[in-house]
Design an enzyme around this catalytic site. Structure first.
Site, PDB file in Angstrom:
ATOM      1  N   CYS A 152     -43.171  64.600 -39.467  1.00 23.13           N
ATOM      2  CA  CYS A 152     -43.690  63.478 -39.189  1.00 23.13           C
ATOM      3  C   CYS A 152     -43.458  62.583 -40.310  1.00 23.13           C
ATOM      4  CB  CYS A 152     -44.963  63.602 -38.582  1.00 23.13           C
ATOM      5  SG  CYS A 152     -46.081  62.123 -38.366  1.00 23.13           S
ATOM      6  N   CYS A 155     -46.783  60.332 -41.121  1.00 20.53           N
ATOM      7  CA  CYS A 155     -47.833  61.293 -41.429  1.00 20.53           C
ATOM      8  C   CYS A 155     -47.998  61.542 -42.834  1.00 20.53           C
ATOM      9  CB  CYS A 155     -47.884  62.578 -40.777  1.00 20.53           C
ATOM     10  SG  CYS A 155     -47.981  62.310 -39.019  1.00 20.53           S
ATOM     11  N   ASP A 156     -46.428  61.786 -43.381  1.00 20.30           N
ATOM     12  CA  ASP A 156     -46.752  62.864 -44.598  1.00 20.30           C
ATOM     13  C   ASP A 156     -45.764  61.808 -45.575  1.00 20.30           C
ATOM     14  OD1 ASP A 156     -48.212  64.843 -43.402  1.00 20.30           O
ATOM     15  OD2 ASP A 156     -46.012  65.821 -42.770  1.00 20.30           O
TER      16      ASP A 156
HETATM   17  C1  LIG Z   1     -46.814  69.375 -38.313  1.00 23.54           C
HETATM   18  C2  LIG Z   1     -47.417  68.163 -37.808  1.00 23.54           C
HETATM   19  C3  LIG Z   1     -48.022  67.238 -38.403  1.00 23.54           C
HETATM   20  C4  LIG Z   1     -48.669  66.191 -38.191  1.00 23.54           C
HETATM   21  N1  LIG Z   1     -49.486  65.417 -38.878  1.00 23.54           N
HETATM   22  C5  LIG Z   1     -50.093  64.263 -38.257  1.00 23.54           C
HETATM   23  C6  LIG Z   1     -50.995  63.605 -39.062  1.00 23.54           C
HETATM   24  O1  LIG Z   1     -51.092  63.793 -40.338  1.00 23.54           O
HETATM   25  N2  LIG Z   1     -51.450  62.448 -38.577  1.00 23.54           N
HETATM   26  C7  LIG Z   1     -51.156  62.175 -37.358  1.00 23.54           C
HETATM   27  O2  LIG Z   1     -51.858  60.876 -36.811  1.00 23.54           O
HETATM   28  N3  LIG Z   1     -50.383  62.706 -36.475  1.00 23.54           N
HETATM   29  C8  LIG Z   1     -49.931  64.028 -37.049  1.00 23.54           C
HETATM   30  N4  LIG Z   1     -49.107  64.480 -36.051  1.00 23.54           N
HETATM   31  C9  LIG Z   1     -48.932  64.065 -34.840  1.00 23.54           C
HETATM   32  C10 LIG Z   1     -50.006  64.570 -33.893  1.00 23.54           C
HETATM   33  O3  LIG Z   1     -50.338  65.739 -34.186  1.00 23.54           O
HETATM   34  C11 LIG Z   1     -49.754  64.397 -32.458  1.00 23.54           C
HETATM   35  O4  LIG Z   1     -49.428  62.971 -32.235  1.00 23.54           O
HETATM   36  C12 LIG Z   1     -51.021  64.873 -31.720  1.00 23.54           C
HETATM   37  O5  LIG Z   1     -51.457  66.096 -31.878  1.00 23.54           O
HETATM   38  C13 LIG Z   1     -50.595  64.600 -30.006  1.00 23.54           C
HETATM   39  O6  LIG Z   1     -51.994  64.641 -29.410  1.00 23.54           O
HETATM   40  P1  LIG Z   1     -52.105  65.242 -28.003  1.00 23.54           P
HETATM   41  O7  LIG Z   1     -53.294  65.544 -27.577  1.00 23.54           O
HETATM   42  O8  LIG Z   1     -51.130  64.412 -27.080  1.00 23.54           O
HETATM   43  O9  LIG Z   1     -50.858  66.532 -27.770  1.00 23.54           O
HETATM   44  P2  LIG Z   1     -50.764  67.824 -28.512  1.00 23.54           P
HETATM   45  O10 LIG Z   1     -51.698  67.588 -30.002  1.00 23.54           O
HETATM   46  O11 LIG Z   1     -49.443  68.237 -28.771  1.00 23.54           O
HETATM   47  O12 LIG Z   1     -51.803  68.992 -27.924  1.00 23.54           O
HETATM   48  C14 LIG Z   1     -51.264  69.507 -26.469  1.00 23.54           C
HETATM   49  C15 LIG Z   1     -52.120  70.547 -26.225  1.00 23.54           C
HETATM   50  O13 LIG Z   1     -51.658  70.823 -25.028  1.00 23.54           O
HETATM   51  C16 LIG Z   1     -51.694  72.088 -24.641  1.00 23.54           C
HETATM   52  N5  LIG Z   1     -50.700  72.497 -23.615  1.00 23.54           N
HETATM   53  C17 LIG Z   1     -49.446  72.389 -23.526  1.00 23.54           C
HETATM   54  N6  LIG Z   1     -48.869  73.060 -22.271  1.00 23.54           N
HETATM   55  C18 LIG Z   1     -50.139  73.518 -21.577  1.00 23.54           C
HETATM   56  C19 LIG Z   1     -50.177  74.043 -20.453  1.00 23.54           C
HETATM   57  N7  LIG Z   1     -49.089  74.359 -19.617  1.00 23.54           N
HETATM   58  N8  LIG Z   1     -51.382  74.428 -20.221  1.00 23.54           N
HETATM   59  C20 LIG Z   1     -52.591  74.321 -20.647  1.00 23.54           C
HETATM   60  N9  LIG Z   1     -52.469  73.606 -21.998  1.00 23.54           N
HETATM   61  C21 LIG Z   1     -51.159  73.328 -22.491  1.00 23.54           C
HETATM   62  C22 LIG Z   1     -51.501  72.760 -25.875  1.00 23.54           C
HETATM   63  O14 LIG Z   1     -52.025  73.987 -25.954  1.00 23.54           O
HETATM   64  C23 LIG Z   1     -52.217  71.755 -26.993  1.00 23.54           C
HETATM   65  O15 LIG Z   1     -53.576  72.013 -26.640  1.00 23.54           O
HETATM   66  C24 LIG Z   1     -48.489  65.762 -36.662  1.00 23.54           C
HETATM   67  C25 LIG Z   1     -47.463  66.637 -35.938  1.00 23.54           C
HETATM   68  C26 LIG Z   1     -47.084  67.597 -36.483  1.00 23.54           C
HETATM   69  C27 LIG Z   1     -46.092  68.692 -35.462  1.00 23.54           C
END
Ligand SMILES: Cc1cc2nc3c(=O)[nH]c(=O)nc-3n(C[C@H](O)[C@H](O)[C@H](O)COP(=O)(O)OP(=O)(O)OC[C@H]3O[C@@H](n4cnc5c(N)ncnc54)[C@H](O)[C@@H]3O)c2cc1C
Length: 327
Positions: A152, A155-156
């Protein structure tokens, strides 16, 4: 002020007001809003990575409200506690299949089946299953993830001021990231496995005109080397000649794509061309009434914790309006 909850007292313990699938920023935010509105949401958090993508990172510096930054796992732990405080119930299982019906019956029960065999039903569902970044699967990637290796740039990038950076990928995201990273790095080297880029020509032309950028085509990263616990360089192999080169890289940005997590839906909801769940305009309404979607599983563009949380809020308000209309 609370509202009467709609949970049906029909003797079935697995019937809920609303089910939220996923426990990232979008899922927990939806849970906070819906439980504060008087509903009893069930969050099916996922078995492997409850808390979502931020569980796998170290410091988050761009989430509002934390002037000194916050560790990703701590932020998600706080979101979970906040959701539970207002009455959200959480189970740590994966949804493996769904039956959302065909949308013809307004207010019909939808059901989800979990890996452990439990089946839950609710009139409203919020899907927040996020996406997975594609990895390189090379030595050093896992070891230096969060310590130089990043998925990202937004982010970084800030962490790599005045340091050499490499970006791996050849599409629009890779070029957007690379151009953004030239604000910070002493140099940005874009490494791409083919000799042609998938990115739009205008982005490629702009990148080529940027003095800080250089390109290694027909090239793959074979290994990420480190020093003192952080990434230091990458070993790049030319796939045509087999020649390898070590180039300095304090920041290694992997931009080879994201896969939205939608397989468990098995075609129940309409997806866009890239495989993300399609929603109706600025709302979170999916192709089926009573089913809402938020966060990275919908959003191929912004992919930030705060934008996912914001969309989780919108999904909760959309679901609330839908549930209220059934009373
Ligand atoms: C290494 C890394 C660093 C990051 N750093 C930052 C940062 O510093 N700042 C920032 O703003 N963003 C950052 N991001 C981006 C940020 O993490 C994402 O944009 C954000 O987490 C998305 O949120 P979400 O709720 O849509 O999904 P996610 O965080 O992807 O969560 C998805 C959820 O769905 C669940 N899930 C998936 N499939 C199923 C299923 N079949 N049944 C039940 N549950 C399921 C998973 O367990 C998880 O809990 C980073 C991403 C990464 C990979």
């Amino acid at each position: 002020m609370t509202q009467e909850n709609t949970q049906q007292d029909n003797g079935e313990k697995n019937v809920r007001d609303v089910i939220i699938v996923g426990s990232g920023p979008a899922g927990y935010t939806a849970a906070i809003y819906l439980s504060r509105a008087g509903y009893k949401p069930l969050v099916i958090a996922g078995a492997l990575t409850p808390g979502g993508q931020l569980i796998n990172t170290t410091e988050v510096e761009n989430y509002p409200g934390f002037p000194d930054g916050v560790m990703g796992p701590d932020l998600m732990d706080s979101m979970q506690k906040q959701a539970e405080k207002f009455g959200a119930e959480i189970v740590f299982d994966d949804v493996v299949s769904v039956d959302f019906g065909d949308g013809s019956d307004a207010g019909a029960m939808k059901s989800v089946t979990c890996d452990q065999g439990d089946v839950y039903q609710a009139p409203a569902i919020v899907v927040t299953t996020g996406s997975n970044v594609r990895k390189l699967d090379v030595p050093g990637e896992k070891e230096y993830s969060g310590k130089g290796v990043s998925y990202c740039a937004t982010c970084d990038g800030f962490f790599f001021r005045n340091k050499p950076i490499v970006v791996i990928g050849g599409g629009d995201s890779a070029f957007t990231d690379a151009e953004f990273l030239t604000r910070f790095g002493t140099s940005v080297t874009l490494i791409h496995r083919r000799d042609e880029f998938r990115a739009a020509k205008i982005m490629v032309d702009r990148a080529k005109a940027n003095d800080k950028m250089s390109f290694m085509v027909n090239s793959v990263v074979d290994k990420i080397n480190g020093e003192d616990g952080s990434a230091k360089s990458v070993i790049v192999r030319n796939v045509k000649t087999g020649e390898t080169t070590e180039i300095p890289a304090a920041g290694v940005f992997v931009a080879v794509g994201n896969t939205p997590t939608t397989e468990f839906l098995n075609g129940a909801l309409k997806l866009d061309q890239k495989g993300y769940i399609e929603v109706d305009g600025a709302s979170t309404r999916t192709s089926l009434p009573g089913v809402f979607a938020a966060g990275d599983v919908v959003d191929s563009v912004y992919r930030q914790a705060v934008s996912a949380a914001g969309m989780g809020c919108r999904a909760a308000l959309d679901a609330q309006e839908y549930l209220d209309s059934l009373q």
